[in-house]
Design a protein around this motif. Structure first.
Motif, PDB file in Angstrom:
ATOM      1  N   ASN A 114      -6.816  -4.545   9.112  1.00 43.69           N
ATOM      2  CA  ASN A 114      -6.842  -3.172   8.612  1.00 43.69           C
ATOM      3  C   ASN A 114      -5.571  -2.947   7.815  1.00 43.69           C
ATOM      4  O   ASN A 114      -4.481  -3.337   8.250  1.00 43.69           O
ATOM      5  N   ILE A 115      -5.693  -2.313   6.664  1.00 43.95           N
ATOM      6  CA  ILE A 115      -4.556  -2.141   5.755  1.00 43.95           C
ATOM      7  C   ILE A 115      -4.272  -0.663   5.558  1.00 43.95           C
ATOM      8  O   ILE A 115      -5.183   0.163   5.453  1.00 43.95           O
ATOM      9  N   ASP A 116      -3.004  -0.326   5.524  1.00 43.05           N
ATOM     10  CA  ASP A 116      -2.569   1.032   5.185  1.00 43.05           C
ATOM     11  C   ASP A 116      -1.342   0.916   4.294  1.00 43.05           C
ATOM     12  O   ASP A 116      -0.727  -0.146   4.194  1.00 43.05           O
ATOM     13  N   PHE A 117      -0.990   2.013   3.650  1.00 46.68           N
ATOM     14  CA  PHE A 117       0.172   1.986   2.754  1.00 46.68           C
ATOM     15  C   PHE A 117       0.781   3.377   2.638  1.00 46.68           C
ATOM     16  O   PHE A 117       0.143   4.391   2.946  1.00 46.68           O
ATOM     17  N   GLU A 118       2.020   3.402   2.200  1.00 50.16           N
ATOM     18  CA  GLU A 118       2.681   4.666   1.854  1.00 50.16           C
ATOM     19  C   GLU A 118       3.516   4.439   0.606  1.00 50.16           C
ATOM     20  O   GLU A 118       4.312   3.497   0.539  1.00 50.16           O
ATOM     21  N   ILE A 119       3.326   5.280  -0.401  1.00 49.48           N
ATOM     22  CA  ILE A 119       4.133   5.202  -1.623  1.00 49.48           C
ATOM     23  C   ILE A 119       5.495   5.814  -1.333  1.00 49.48           C
ATOM     24  O   ILE A 119       5.604   6.962  -0.913  1.00 49.48           O
ATOM     25  N   LEU A 120       6.554   5.018  -1.534  1.00 49.73           N
ATOM     26  CA  LEU A 120       7.913   5.458  -1.195  1.00 49.73           C
ATOM     27  C   LEU A 120       8.630   6.119  -2.353  1.00 49.73           C
ATOM     28  O   LEU A 120       9.614   6.837  -2.148  1.00 49.73           O
TER      29      LEU A 120
END
Length: 350
Positions: free
Chosen positions: A118-124
């Motif tokens: 499972n993949i998640d992300f946050e734009i920093l």
């Protein structure tokens, strides 16, 4: 504000201890309504995997029943080699565009089959060196470990709303309780079988590492020396030793083990400095049961030449004095850090 429907309970499923915290968001801030912890049998959870689901589920249900918690929405966290965290730089794009292309982006950085995670992300934000690029926090967790935790929660009549990572739960509670401004701080949680390291600057994680070491190393060495059960060895470690080992003998056991912990931390810090050549870590904040091992804090401060302190996750939180003993919370505070970080989450959090 009390009883607001987006509140949930923080549930830290550690390899040796289950912790539960119920925090309410009020007009005055945060209010700790309930907290409790209970030990698990040795090896019910091993290497991050739940080996005895029925035992773990019954332990969770018993603790929640004893605390009279009615809330069923929970946040839990995972860690270890089944989890990958990477800070990457990619061409600027919107959240929506990245959502569509994240599988392809992730394939370049993740050593697992992309179908198995499972993949998640946050734009920093914008990349410091190239205004056409942006920094992204990429997180991947093996579906098998996520499914394991979802299954155990459903067996325990709970509703999994947030599945976080240990390192981010640590960061969550640190940001509430401490002012870090623009300094780099190393957050280190040492549990029974794992060490989580998260070096943050401001509110952004720059470096993370999970290492399979912890307090059970001491317990198992005591058990080996005394030829006793792990449960008996744990009592000796916690000072209920009835003279089975002298203080000098216990120190002979713990010193090489905590030296190994210090060595791992020093290596992580050295790697951080080699990657972020302009950064300086200002201090280390310890949490987890291992943080309270006699001599560890002092040795770590000596080995790293940094200020080292033990985390108090209740520092900025109002305590329910009718149900909770402040002295008890102070004593077990380091162990409650990840649990409290989870309890701050909301039902609709990403």
């Amino acid at each position: 504000m009390f009883g607001k429907k987006d509140n949930l309970i923080g549930l830290d499923i550690g390899s040796r201890t289950i912790k539960v915290a119920e925090v309410q968001h009020t007009k005055r801030g945060y209010f700790l309504k309930n907290f409790g912890m209970v030990d698990l049998p040795f090896d019910a959870i091993s290497e991050g995997s739940i080996k005895e689901p029925e035992v773990v589920s019954e332990t969770i249900k018993g603790l929640i029943r004893d605390l009279n918690i009615r809330e069923q929405n929970v946040a839990v966290s995972v860690a270890g080699f089944s989890v990958i965290i990477k800070k990457i730089s990619i061409n600027k794009m919107s959240d929506e565009e990245l959502s569509e292309s994240i599988q392809w982006e992730a394939e370049q950085y993740i050593p697992f089959d992309i179908e198995d995670v499972n993949i998640d992300f946050e734009i920093l934000g914008e990349n410091e060196q190239n205004p056409n690029m942006m920094n992204v926090m990429l997180v991947a967790a093996k579906k098998s470990i996520i499914d394991e935790y979802i299954d155990i929660l459903q067996m325990s009549n709970l509703n999994p709303c947030v599945i976080d990572l240990d390192v981010f739960a640590m960061q969550n509670i640190y940001e509430l309780n401490y002012t870090s401004e623009d300094e780099s701080v190393a957050l280190i949680d040492i549990g029974a079988n794992k060490m989580n390291i998260n070096i943050i600057k401001g509110n952004i994680s720059d470096f993370t590492r999970d290492v399979s070491i912890g307090g059970d190393q001491i317990t198992r060495e005591i058990a080996s020396r005394l030829e006793c059960t792990l449960e008996e060895a744990e009592d000796v470690k916690l000072g209920k030793n009835e003279g089975k080992l002298s203080n000098d003998e216990i120190r002979d056991i713990t010193t090489p083990i905590i030296s190994g912990w210090c060595s791992e931390i020093r290596q992580a810090i050295d790697f951080f400095y080699s990657t972020f050549t302009d950064e300086t870590i200002s201090r280390i904040v310890l949490s987890g049961g291992g943080a309270q091992t006699p001599g560890f804090l002092e040795l770590l401060a000596h080995e790293t030449s940094l200020d080292v302190e033990v985390c108090n996750p209740f520092n900025a939180i109002e305590i329910n004095q009718k149900r909770l003993d402040s002295n008890y919370l102070t004593r077990i505070g380091p162990q409650a850090t990840i649990c409290m970080g989870l309890a701050l989450r909301k039902v609709d959090d990403k």
